[in-house]
Scaffold this motif. Structure first.
Motif, PDB file in Angstrom:
ATOM      1  N   UNK A  68      40.549  47.104  43.032  1.00 25.73           N
ATOM      2  CA  UNK A  68      41.313  46.218  42.150  1.00 25.73           C
ATOM      3  C   UNK A  68      41.797  44.977  42.894  1.00 25.73           C
ATOM      4  N   UNK A  69      42.150  45.137  44.164  1.00 25.92           N
ATOM      5  CA  UNK A  69      42.560  43.972  44.955  1.00 25.92           C
ATOM      6  C   UNK A  69      41.393  43.022  45.173  1.00 25.92           C
ATOM      7  N   UNK A  70      40.194  43.592  45.388  1.00 25.04           N
ATOM      8  CA  UNK A  70      39.029  42.732  45.578  1.00 25.04           C
ATOM      9  C   UNK A  70      38.647  42.018  44.289  1.00 25.04           C
ATOM     10  N   UNK A  71      38.808  42.676  43.159  1.00 24.92           N
ATOM     11  CA  UNK A  71      38.424  42.072  41.884  1.00 24.92           C
ATOM     12  C   UNK A  71      39.265  40.842  41.568  1.00 24.92           C
ATOM     13  N   UNK A  72      40.418  40.699  42.222  1.00 26.54           N
ATOM     14  CA  UNK A  72      41.227  39.500  42.019  1.00 26.54           C
ATOM     15  C   UNK A  72      40.520  38.252  42.530  1.00 26.54           C
ATOM     16  N   UNK A  73      39.597  38.430  43.482  1.00 27.40           N
ATOM     17  CA  UNK A  73      38.882  37.294  44.046  1.00 27.40           C
ATOM     18  C   UNK A  73      37.807  36.760  43.107  1.00 27.40           C
ATOM     19  N   UNK A  74      37.338  37.569  42.181  1.00 23.66           N
ATOM     20  CA  UNK A  74      36.270  37.133  41.281  1.00 23.66           C
ATOM     21  C   UNK A  74      36.884  36.208  40.227  1.00 23.66           C
ATOM     22  N   UNK A  75      36.413  34.970  40.119  1.00 27.42           N
ATOM     23  CA  UNK A  75      37.020  34.021  39.163  1.00 27.42           C
ATOM     24  C   UNK A  75      36.910  34.521  37.725  1.00 27.42           C
ATOM     25  N   UNK A  76      37.950  34.319  36.968  1.00 29.01           N
ATOM     26  CA  UNK A  76      37.938  34.723  35.565  1.00 29.01           C
ATOM     27  C   UNK A  76      36.888  33.944  34.778  1.00 29.01           C
ATOM     28  N   UNK A  77      36.570  32.721  35.252  1.00 29.85           N
ATOM     29  CA  UNK A  77      35.564  31.921  34.557  1.00 29.85           C
ATOM     30  C   UNK A  77      34.202  32.604  34.562  1.00 29.85           C
ATOM     31  N   UNK A  78      33.936  33.384  35.598  1.00 29.66           N
ATOM     32  CA  UNK A  78      32.661  34.094  35.667  1.00 29.66           C
ATOM     33  C   UNK A  78      32.543  35.097  34.531  1.00 29.66           C
ATOM     34  N   UNK A  79      33.618  35.839  34.298  1.00 26.08           N
ATOM     35  CA  UNK A  79      33.608  36.811  33.213  1.00 26.08           C
ATOM     36  C   UNK A  79      33.582  36.121  31.847  1.00 26.08           C
ATOM     37  N   UNK A  80      34.320  35.011  31.729  1.00 22.42           N
ATOM     38  CA  UNK A  80      34.338  34.307  30.455  1.00 22.42           C
ATOM     39  C   UNK A  80      32.970  33.727  30.123  1.00 22.42           C
ATOM     40  N   UNK A  81      32.286  33.183  31.138  1.00 22.64           N
ATOM     41  CA  UNK A  81      30.950  32.640  30.900  1.00 22.64           C
ATOM     42  C   UNK A  81      29.979  33.739  30.486  1.00 22.64           C
ATOM     43  N   UNK A  82      30.086  34.899  31.112  1.00 25.80           N
ATOM     44  CA  UNK A  82      29.215  36.018  30.746  1.00 25.80           C
ATOM     45  C   UNK A  82      29.509  36.501  29.339  1.00 25.80           C
ATOM     46  N   UNK A  83      30.788  36.483  28.952  1.00 25.31           N
ATOM     47  CA  UNK A  83      31.151  36.911  27.599  1.00 25.31           C
ATOM     48  C   UNK A  83      30.611  35.941  26.554  1.00 25.31           C
TER      49      UNK A  83
END
Length: 283
Positions: free
Chosen positions: A164-179
């Motif tokens: 969970x601490x590592x997942x903070x590094x993944x930009x939210x924009x990456x998930x939004x673009x995939x969605x």
């Protein structure tokens, strides 16, 4: 004069740091080197000579005796099964829980994460008697599962914390673009989160493998037959009548069981360090 003094001070601290690092390396490496050297000594040379001196005669008979006397091959196989099985559960469940807590998010997800972290401070000893009673009731006593489940369970909170601490590094924009491209949460997890978490997975596996490989408490409690003994339990076979110990064969057995873990650790060292840094810096 001022820059010269500063340079001398820096050189002094560099030299002191080098000496301290050298001492630490010697303290950590010397037991392993002594273990390997002693495993090559003859039994008479070890008993009658100086145990800390170089061997006067080199032999591989200790390794032959280690496999013949103590079922070392079967012990290694059992340890591999338990270590791999526990790590599979730790990685899969830890990543999925961290993904739900950190990426998907839900109400009171922070409270749930805090409850997971509380599991880190729970001592394993308090679960031995209840687990023994439950395993005996459902017929899981004296099986590989009886060791895999508690080992994975007690390592689960730390893996959730690291992932969970590592997942903070993944930009939210990456998930939004995939969605926006039509990817669902499971597809995002498999195509984005999982590939980016390779170093953290290596770190979680290595950290837990060291403890699982060397586990004695759960194995000694839940294993009743010789055929399921792991390495820590199998080393007891080298103790004979009246407490007599075949020391050179014991050192050879320890050398055989420690070497694979050290080789894997050295090979994966860079990925492990990177994963620990990225997984804990924001925790």
């Amino acid at each position: 004069m001022q820059p010269t003094r500063r340079r001398r001070r820096i050189d002094y601290f560099k030299g002191l740091t080098g000496v301290l690092v050298t001492l630490i390396v010697i303290v950590q490496v010397y037991p392993l080197a002594w273990l390997f050297i002693t495993s090559l000594r003859t039994e008479s040379d070890f008993v009658n000579g100086n145990p800390f001196a170089l061997p006067t005669e080199v032999t591989l008979d200790n390794f032959v005796r280690a496999f013949g006397v103590g079922n070392l091959g079967l012990n290694i196989l059992n340890s591999l099964i338990v270590t791999m099985g526990a790590n599979v559960l730790i990685v899969i469940l830890g990543m999925m829980a961290a993904y739900a807590l950190q990426v998907l998010g839900f109400r009171f997800s922070g409270v749930v994460r805090g409850l997971f972290l509380l599991g880190i401070i729970v001592p394993v000893q308090i679960a031995l008697v209840p687990l023994f009673i439950d395993y005996a009731a459902v017929g899981l006593l004296d099986t590989h599962i009886s060791m895999i489940l508690p080992l994975a369970g007690f390592a689960f909170p730390l893996s959730v914390y690291l992932f969970s601490s590592f997942f903070e590094y993944i930009p939210r924009e990456t998930y939004e673009a995939a969605s926006l491209d039509g990817a669902g949460p499971y597809r995002i997890f498999g195509l984005i989160t999982l590939p980016l978490s390779v170093n953290t997975i290596v770190s979680v596996v290595m950290v837990n493998s060291i403890f699982i490989w060397n586990d004695f408490i759960f194995a000694n409690t839940f294993v009743l037959s010789d055929g399921l003994k792991t390495i820590p339990l199998g080393l007891q076979n080298y103790i004979g009548a009246m407490g007599n110990v075949d020391w050179t064969a014991t050192f050879a057995a320890v050398c055989v069981t420690v070497t694979p873990l050290l080789l894997v650790f050295l090979i994966m060292n860079r990925a492990m360090i990177y994963g620990l840094e990225s997984g804990a810096s924001k925790g």
